[in-house]
Design a protein around this motif. Structure first.
Motif, PDB file in Angstrom:
ATOM      1  N   SER A 158      -4.036   7.835  -5.642  1.00 30.13           N
ATOM      2  CA  SER A 158      -4.209   6.650  -4.802  1.00 30.13           C
ATOM      3  C   SER A 158      -5.041   7.002  -3.575  1.00 30.13           C
ATOM      4  CB  SER A 158      -2.836   6.130  -4.372  1.00 30.13           C
ATOM      5  OG  SER A 158      -2.955   5.163  -3.362  1.00 30.13           O
ATOM      6  N   GLU A 192      -1.092   3.782   7.184  1.00 34.93           N
ATOM      7  CA  GLU A 192      -0.344   2.594   6.772  1.00 34.93           C
ATOM      8  C   GLU A 192       1.007   2.530   7.486  1.00 34.93           C
ATOM      9  OE1 GLU A 192      -1.486   0.146   5.003  1.00 34.93           O
ATOM     10  OE2 GLU A 192      -3.362   1.133   4.466  1.00 34.93           O
ATOM     11  N   ALA A 231      -6.270   0.723  -2.066  1.00 34.49           N
ATOM     12  CA  ALA A 231      -5.550   0.096  -0.969  1.00 34.49           C
ATOM     13  C   ALA A 231      -6.167  -1.251  -0.605  1.00 34.49           C
ATOM     14  CB  ALA A 231      -5.551   1.016   0.244  1.00 34.49           C
ATOM     15  N   SER A 263     -10.623  -4.866  -0.882  1.00 31.22           N
ATOM     16  CA  SER A 263      -9.875  -3.638  -1.141  1.00 31.22           C
ATOM     17  C   SER A 263     -10.732  -2.445  -0.760  1.00 31.22           C
ATOM     18  CB  SER A 263      -9.475  -3.552  -2.618  1.00 31.22           C
ATOM     19  OG  SER A 263      -8.621  -4.616  -2.976  1.00 31.22           O
ATOM     20  N   ASN A 311       0.833  -1.210   0.000  1.00 27.21           N
ATOM     21  CA  ASN A 311       0.000   0.000   0.000  1.00 27.21           C
ATOM     22  C   ASN A 311       0.865   1.258   0.000  1.00 27.21           C
ATOM     23  OD1 ASN A 311      -2.396  -1.452  -0.009  1.00 27.21           O
ATOM     24  ND2 ASN A 311      -2.701  -1.308   2.198  1.00 27.21           N
ATOM     25  N   VAL A 343      -4.656   5.508  -0.741  1.00 26.44           N
ATOM     26  CA  VAL A 343      -3.882   5.036   0.407  1.00 26.44           C
ATOM     27  C   VAL A 343      -3.677   6.182   1.398  1.00 26.44           C
ATOM     28  CG1 VAL A 343      -1.643   4.156   1.175  1.00 26.44           C
ATOM     29  CG2 VAL A 343      -2.699   3.239  -0.899  1.00 26.44           C
TER      30      VAL A 343
END
Length: 248
Positions: free
Chosen positions: A206, A213, A36, A64, A25, A208
């Motif tokens: 993205s 993370e 992600a 996801s 990720n 993410v």
């Protein structure tokens, strides 16, 4: 001692797999249209009638994150992003239909309409190939029109409708190549959804969350260290027990 050692060993192994998911990720925090992966852990009993007390940790990627990423303005004519839910249909590495959110488009010397990952987009008639052109336009409905090279400004080649689809996310799963496909192998294609609209001059970043993370990755690393310490302690206890039994 073997029970504690086995549980700690399996936990350390699954922590490593969880780290891989989080690291992947983070590695794609700047990848256009990336979704992600979630990761979760749970206890699993060992299968078989002889090991009813054995259990181990198991990490799995249940799904996801389908939430939309941030829209990044580029001002580039061929950068498009889907407004809300939906997917671009592309031709996968093996020729199969697959789905992505990456709309950073370009045309290669052979006239193929590609995204930033080099995957050819699909239209209502198959893979999209365009003639040499002076100008290209992509409408909000996903219709690609071009002015052929050497033709008058009013001349327009036959329009091509991009294949924009919106299947139920619960039916999709992400492959190792980052593309989405149907979980059921019997389902190969999704129908075009005429309600999907595009936004020109933007790409989708993205989704993410880099801070989350990274925090999770640190926590998982600490769990791994704890599992290793448990294995060392189990080994020390086993050696101590062996010495006691040898002394008798």
């Amino acid at each position: 001692m073997d029970r504690a050692l086995y549980i700690a060993m399996s936990g350390a192994k699954q922590n490593t797999l969880n780290q891989s998911a989080r690291a992947n990720n983070l590695a794609n925090v700047n990848t256009t249209g990336f979704r992600a992966d979630y990761a979760q852990s749970r206890a699993m009993g060992v299968f078989g009638e002889h090991f009813p007390t054995r259990a181990y940790a198991m990490v799995e990627r249940p799904a996801s994150d389908f939430r939309q990423g941030p829209l990044i303005e580029t001002g580039r004519r061929m950068d498009v992003t889907i407004e809300g839910a939906g997917w671009f249909a592309v031709q996968g590495p093996n020729g199969e239909e697959a789905y992505t959110r990456a709309g950073d488009l370009s045309v290669d010397p052979n006239g193929r309409l590609l995204n930033g990952n080099g995957l050819q987009l699909l239209g209502d008639g198959g893979p999209v190939t365009l003639p040499e052109f002076e100008k290209i336009e992509i409408s909000r409905a996903g219709i690609v029109t071009v002015q052929p090279r050497g033709e008058a400004p009013t001349a327009v080649a036959e329009p091509v409708q991009l294949k924009l689809v919106n299947p139920d996310p619960a039916l999709l799963e992400k492959g190792e190549d980052g593309l989405f496909r149907f979980r059921d192998p019997a389902v190969q294609q999704a129908p075009i959804d005429p309600n999907i609209t595009l936004v020109n001059g933007f790409i989708e970043g993205s989704n993410v969350n880099a801070v989350k993370e990274l925090t999770d990755l640190i926590a998982i690393n600490r769990q791994y260290e704890m599992q290793v310490k448990m294995m060392k302690k189990a080994d020390e206890n086993d050696q101590a027990a062996t010495q006691i039994l040898s002394a008798q």
